[in-house]
Every structure is written in structure tokens, then in C-alpha cells.
Scaffold this motif. Structure first.
Motif, mmCIF file in Angstrom:
data_model
loop_
_atom_site.group_PDB
_atom_site.id
_atom_site.type_symbol
_atom_site.label_atom_id
_atom_site.label_comp_id
_atom_site.label_asym_id
_atom_site.label_seq_id
_atom_site.Cartn_x
_atom_site.Cartn_y
_atom_site.Cartn_z
ATOM 1 N N UNK A 270 0.842 -1.204 0.000
ATOM 2 C CA UNK A 270 0.000 0.000 0.000
ATOM 3 C C UNK A 270 0.872 1.247 0.000
ATOM 4 N N UNK A 271 1.866 1.280 0.863
ATOM 5 C CA UNK A 271 2.743 2.454 0.948
ATOM 6 C C UNK A 271 3.504 2.692 -0.355
ATOM 7 N N UNK A 272 4.001 1.617 -0.953
ATOM 8 C CA UNK A 272 4.754 1.754 -2.204
ATOM 9 C C UNK A 272 3.851 2.270 -3.335
ATOM 10 N N UNK A 273 2.661 1.690 -3.465
ATOM 11 C CA UNK A 273 1.760 2.127 -4.533
ATOM 12 C C UNK A 273 1.273 3.550 -4.292
ATOM 13 N N UNK A 274 0.974 3.875 -3.038
ATOM 14 C CA UNK A 274 0.551 5.245 -2.714
ATOM 15 C C UNK A 274 1.654 6.233 -3.064
ATOM 16 N N UNK A 275 2.878 5.902 -2.730
ATOM 17 C CA UNK A 275 4.005 6.771 -3.044
ATOM 18 C C UNK A 275 4.149 6.971 -4.552
ATOM 19 N N UNK A 276 3.986 5.905 -5.303
ATOM 20 C CA UNK A 276 4.098 5.996 -6.761
ATOM 21 C C UNK A 276 2.956 6.816 -7.352
#
Length: 78
Positions: free
Chosen positions: A11-17
């Protein structure tokens, strides 16, 4: 403090992207298979993370279709 889960990491990685513009509104997210390989997670983790992002308006999509980025921006989604 709870353990940092695989789902939360995804979730954090996709949100950051999404926030950075790497995945602009309307862009297709990588396939479930690609996300499984990149993050070393199961399909269930990918589905759960994408469902979490959908519930917050960060991605759009229907079952059995590729998800794409929504137009909502992130302020305090989680």
C-alpha cells in the motif's frame, strides 16, 4: 506497535508511486502477477492492498480488469 505487514508495504509503495506521478490518473497499475513478483507477496495480498486503495479512491477498477489510478489525491489516506 504492530508489525509492518506485506500488505502495508505494498500500500505504501503504490501510494508513493501515485503521489509522485509515476502512476498518473488513468494510468494502469502493474498486473497482479508483476506486483506479486516485485514485492514477493501472494495474489491475496495484492488484491487486499488494491481493494484498500480502491476504497480510498486512489485507484479504480472492476474485478477481472486492470486497475488504474483514480483522480483523488492523497492527504491522509491511512
Amino acid at each position: 506497535m504492530p508489525a509492518y505487514t506485506k500488505k502495508q508495504r505494498l500500500i505504501d509503495a503504490l501510494t508513493s508511486r501515485i503521489e509522485s506521478g509515476e502512476y498518473p490518473p488513468g494510468a494502469k497499475l502493474p498486473s497482479g502477477t508483476e506486483l506479486c513478483a516485485e514485492f514477493d507477496v501472494s495474489r491475496q495480498v495484492v488484491r487486499s492492498a488494491v481493494d484498500w486503495l480502491k476504497a480510498r479512491g486512489l485507484v479504480e477498477g472492476a474485478p477481472a480488469r486492470a486497475s488504474s489510478c483514480g483522480s483523488r489525491t492523497v492527504s491522509s489516506a491511512h
